[in-house]
Design a protein around this motif. Sequence first.
Motif: not given
Length: 134
Positions: A26-27, A22, A42
């Motif tokens: 993701s970030a 995450v 995030l």
Amino acid sequence: MTVVSWAGCLCFAAYYSGLDAVAGISAGTAVDHGVHGATGRLFATGDDLGRTGVYGLAVASLAACVVLRRRHGVRVLPGSVVLFAACCSFVDSHIFWPRGVLTMLAFAVAFALLTVAASRPAEDAREPGRLTNP
């Protein structure tokens, strides 16, 4: 107690990997695509996942130290204390300089102390008249 340690290891593996996915993947992808408003959330979600994972690591570590204490006696206590301190520091330091790096060094010292303490035969550490798990 061994099963408790395994469960803590599973928790650490799942949740700390979630932190990496995450907060890292993701970030990073969001920033690469110019979506800057989502990164704060995030990172916050990643921190929550990582904290839960570290609590799992602490449970696994303490349970393992209990098993080692039963098998090898009080000589595992110095390593256990250092390991507990490292787990406490790891909750919010992760691997970031300077405290995170010192935390990782503390883990290394703790594991070295525990390895040395457990390297002698278990029979040498058993207290007379006390039943222990084989």
